[in-house]
Write a protein that holds these residues in place. Structure first.
Motif, mmCIF file in Angstrom:
data_model
loop_
_atom_site.group_PDB
_atom_site.id
_atom_site.type_symbol
_atom_site.label_atom_id
_atom_site.label_comp_id
_atom_site.label_asym_id
_atom_site.label_seq_id
_atom_site.Cartn_x
_atom_site.Cartn_y
_atom_site.Cartn_z
ATOM 1 N N GLU A 100 0.843 -1.215 0.000
ATOM 2 C CA GLU A 100 0.000 0.000 0.000
ATOM 3 C C GLU A 100 0.867 1.250 0.000
ATOM 4 O O GLU A 100 0.591 2.218 -0.701
ATOM 5 N N ALA A 101 1.936 1.227 0.786
ATOM 6 C CA ALA A 101 2.822 2.392 0.855
ATOM 7 C C ALA A 101 3.483 2.638 -0.504
ATOM 8 O O ALA A 101 3.615 3.784 -0.945
ATOM 9 N N LEU A 102 3.870 1.534 -1.173
ATOM 10 C CA LEU A 102 4.504 1.686 -2.491
ATOM 11 C C LEU A 102 3.520 2.255 -3.508
ATOM 12 O O LEU A 102 3.851 3.152 -4.288
ATOM 13 N N VAL A 103 2.287 1.727 -3.489
ATOM 14 C CA VAL A 103 1.280 2.197 -4.440
ATOM 15 C C VAL A 103 0.997 3.684 -4.184
ATOM 16 O O VAL A 103 0.912 4.484 -5.126
ATOM 17 N N ALA A 104 0.912 4.070 -2.908
ATOM 18 C CA ALA A 104 0.649 5.474 -2.575
ATOM 19 C C ALA A 104 1.797 6.368 -3.065
ATOM 20 O O ALA A 104 1.583 7.478 -3.552
ATOM 21 N N TYR A 105 3.025 5.852 -2.990
ATOM 22 C CA TYR A 105 4.184 6.636 -3.407
ATOM 23 C C TYR A 105 4.284 6.725 -4.937
ATOM 24 O O TYR A 105 4.554 7.785 -5.506
ATOM 25 N N TYR A 106 4.018 5.607 -5.610
ATOM 26 C CA TYR A 106 4.233 5.557 -7.057
ATOM 27 C C TYR A 106 3.064 6.115 -7.875
ATOM 28 O O TYR A 106 3.262 6.572 -8.999
ATOM 29 N N THR A 107 1.836 6.042 -7.339
ATOM 30 C CA THR A 107 0.689 6.443 -8.160
ATOM 31 C C THR A 107 0.820 7.879 -8.701
ATOM 32 O O THR A 107 0.625 8.094 -9.900
ATOM 33 N N PRO A 108 1.205 8.868 -7.882
ATOM 34 C CA PRO A 108 1.354 10.222 -8.454
ATOM 35 C C PRO A 108 2.483 10.308 -9.492
ATOM 36 O O PRO A 108 2.520 11.239 -10.288
ATOM 37 N N LEU A 109 3.410 9.317 -9.474
ATOM 38 C CA LEU A 109 4.546 9.354 -10.405
ATOM 39 C C LEU A 109 4.252 8.599 -11.700
ATOM 40 O O LEU A 109 5.097 8.534 -12.590
ATOM 41 N N ARG A 110 3.051 8.026 -11.778
ATOM 42 C CA ARG A 110 2.724 7.084 -12.843
ATOM 43 C C ARG A 110 3.178 7.538 -14.238
ATOM 44 O O ARG A 110 3.797 6.783 -14.988
ATOM 45 N N ASP A 111 2.899 8.804 -14.595
ATOM 46 C CA ASP A 111 3.191 9.268 -15.957
ATOM 47 C C ASP A 111 4.683 9.302 -16.263
ATOM 48 O O ASP A 111 5.079 9.287 -17.424
ATOM 49 N N SER A 112 5.489 9.370 -15.212
ATOM 50 C CA SER A 112 6.935 9.450 -15.471
ATOM 51 C C SER A 112 7.593 8.065 -15.436
ATOM 52 O O SER A 112 8.798 7.939 -15.607
ATOM 53 N N LEU A 113 6.799 7.009 -15.216
ATOM 54 C CA LEU A 113 7.387 5.664 -15.101
ATOM 55 C C LEU A 113 7.581 5.025 -16.472
ATOM 56 O O LEU A 113 6.885 5.366 -17.435
ATOM 57 N N CYS A 114 8.520 4.073 -16.536
ATOM 58 C CA CYS A 114 8.697 3.322 -17.784
ATOM 59 C C CYS A 114 7.512 2.359 -17.945
ATOM 60 O O CYS A 114 6.758 2.126 -16.996
ATOM 61 N N ALA B 250 11.913 5.643 -2.589
ATOM 62 C CA ALA B 250 10.690 4.873 -2.293
ATOM 63 C C ALA B 250 10.673 4.432 -0.828
ATOM 64 O O ALA B 250 11.715 4.345 -0.188
ATOM 65 N N PRO B 251 9.471 4.154 -0.293
ATOM 66 C CA PRO B 251 9.391 3.650 1.086
ATOM 67 C C PRO B 251 10.177 2.356 1.225
ATOM 68 O O PRO B 251 10.379 1.645 0.239
ATOM 69 N N ARG B 252 10.620 2.077 2.460
ATOM 70 C CA ARG B 252 11.421 0.875 2.707
ATOM 71 C C ARG B 252 10.616 -0.155 3.467
ATOM 72 O O ARG B 252 9.871 0.186 4.386
ATOM 73 N N ILE B 253 10.811 -1.416 3.092
ATOM 74 C CA ILE B 253 10.090 -2.501 3.768
ATOM 75 C C ILE B 253 10.399 -2.502 5.265
ATOM 76 O O ILE B 253 9.533 -2.779 6.089
#
Ligand code: AMP
Length: 423
Positions: free
Chosen positions: A178-192, A219-222
């Protein structure tokens, strides 16, 4: 018509490379068996479902790299891309865990992945590995790491770096996901493209991306999402490793993005292997795999190391054995020399060493030249006027021997030759 080439991404093992190959496999089998691991082997192809379920969607292996085909009976089969799922299937299918737990097995098997061929990346490659199945205890995580560590140390490879992390248990990973999805979702357009797919299917895999490295770094750490049990478990694994004298680097970014992976994850890196191909191998704990394959729960832990990469490092460091001659001794008939005598003598000598017979009618100097070219150390000449002659191809010394004394004379001469390198 052009000659047929091997399929792209495959390599032949030629005789010159065979001693290094056998040395590596022999050493792995020896080290693993000293720790109580027994040999297991599984089919080269399996039902596709084994890997679809056992490796899982969202992984490169299943999504892009499998050699899948339909056989004449309309079954979907896949060439084995990795060893853990087949070995777990074999062990639990044969109920080995009911005899004693854990079940310790080692393997050396070819794997097949439709990868882009490059240095250190082939479409058929080999892995050696172990699996310890049926128990969940930090001592076993440390044990499999120790087997790999001893093996690589016995190969005398230097510059090894053991990277280790914990993935926690299922609840930890759900929180982390969940933490990863929350972190990456706003970055979606810049991802490969790959990472956009990973975000939807398997967010843990986002940390594997080499292209979006900047995102990975922040990114968040496990480690910040672990429960108390997982922390205790990992601390105990590290204590076992400390006690075994094994050095490691803690790496919070190391993930194996499969749902059933749990707790310990590790990789062996080597500085001489560049870029994305810097891992000699890796492994970890996979507590949910058995259920994924339809068996009763059976936790496990194991590793797989890439044979070609290990051999590359060992060869670069000059620790792997080089080419060997096909035989130490050539027995040549000459003049009226009898083929039967040559064969009899060869049979007796083969109890001690490798022997080739040259029973052709070619001239003696051709025979001697050929024996020299193939790297033999000694020649026995049958049929000369003076009798049976033993000739040292390095020093060119020769002496007359009898049929009875020949085996001892050959052993002595080989011993002496082994003490001074071939000229
Ligand atoms: P993996 O099962 O992906 O964790 O791979 C374990 C090890 O197997 C890697 O570190 C490599 O040494 C080796 N390996 C994996 N894929 C390949 C490949 N395509 N070609 C050669 N070696 C490979």
């Amino acid at each position: 018509m052009s000659p047929i080439a091997p399929p792209r991404g495959t390599r032949d093992l030629l005789p010159d490379e065979a001693p290094a190959w056998q040395w590596l496999h022999g050493l792995h089998a020896t080290v693993a068996s000293r720790f109580g691991y027994q040999l297991i082997d599984t089919p080269v192809f399996e039902s596709t479902e084994l890997f679809a379920r056992g490796v899982g969607g969202g992984t490169d292996i299943v999504d892009k790299e499998m050699y899948t085909f339909v056989d004449r009976g309309d079954r979907s089969l896949t060439l084995r891309p990795e060893g853990t799922a087949p070995v777990v299937r074999a062990v639990l299918g044969a109920h080995l865990e009911q005899r004693s737990r854990p079940v310790r097995v080692h393997y050396a098997m070819p794997m097949f992945r439709y990868d882009r061929p490059q240095a250190g990346r082939h479409r058929q490659f080999a892995q050696v590995g172990v699996e310890c199945i049926g128990e969940r205890d930090p001592c076993y995580d440390a044990e499999v790491i120790e087997v790999a560590w001893r093996f690589i140390t016995d190969l005398r490879i230097e510059g090894l770096d053991l990277q280790i992390n914990t993935l926690g248990d299922r609840e930890d990973r759900l929180r982390y996901r969940e933490a990863l999805v929350a972190y990456y979702t706003p970055l979606r357009d810049s991802l490969c493209d790959d990472c956009r797919r990973r975000l939807d299917v398997n967010p843990l895999r986002l940390l594997d991306c080499k292209r979006d490295a900047a995102h990975v770094a922040s990114a968040p750490r496990i480690g910040d999402h672990l429960g108390a049990d997982s922390r205790t478990y990992f601390a105990s694994v590290l204590e076992h490793l400390d006690a075994a004298g094994i050095q490691y680097t803690l790496n919070a970014r190391l993930v194996r993005g499969l749902d059933y992976y749990a707790h310990t994850a590790f990789e062996f890196w080597h500085s001489s292997l560049e870029g994305a191909q810097n891992a000699l191998g890796g492994g970890g704990r996979y507590d949910g795999l058995a259920e994924e394959l339809g068996f009763a729960p059976a936790p496990g832990v194991g590793y797989a190391l890439g044979v070609e990469r290990l051999l590359r490092v060992a060869t670069d460091q000059g620790v792997a054995p080089g080419p060997q001659p096909p035989a130490q001794v050539v027995i040549c008939t000459t003049g009226d020399g009898s083929g039967t005598d040559a064969r009899d003598l060869a049979r007796r000598l083969r109890h001690r060493t490798s022997v080739i017979t040259d029973l052709t009618t070619r001239k003696l100097d051709r025979k001697l030249r050929d024996a020299s070219r193939l790297g033999a150390r000694l020649v026995l000449l049958i049929g000369l006027d003076e009798g049976l002659v033993l000739r040292n191809l390095d020093t060119r010394e020769q002496r007359v021997v009898t049929t009875e004394s020949a085996p001892d004379a050959v052993s002595e001469a080989l011993l002496a030759a082994a003490q001074e390198p071939a000229g």
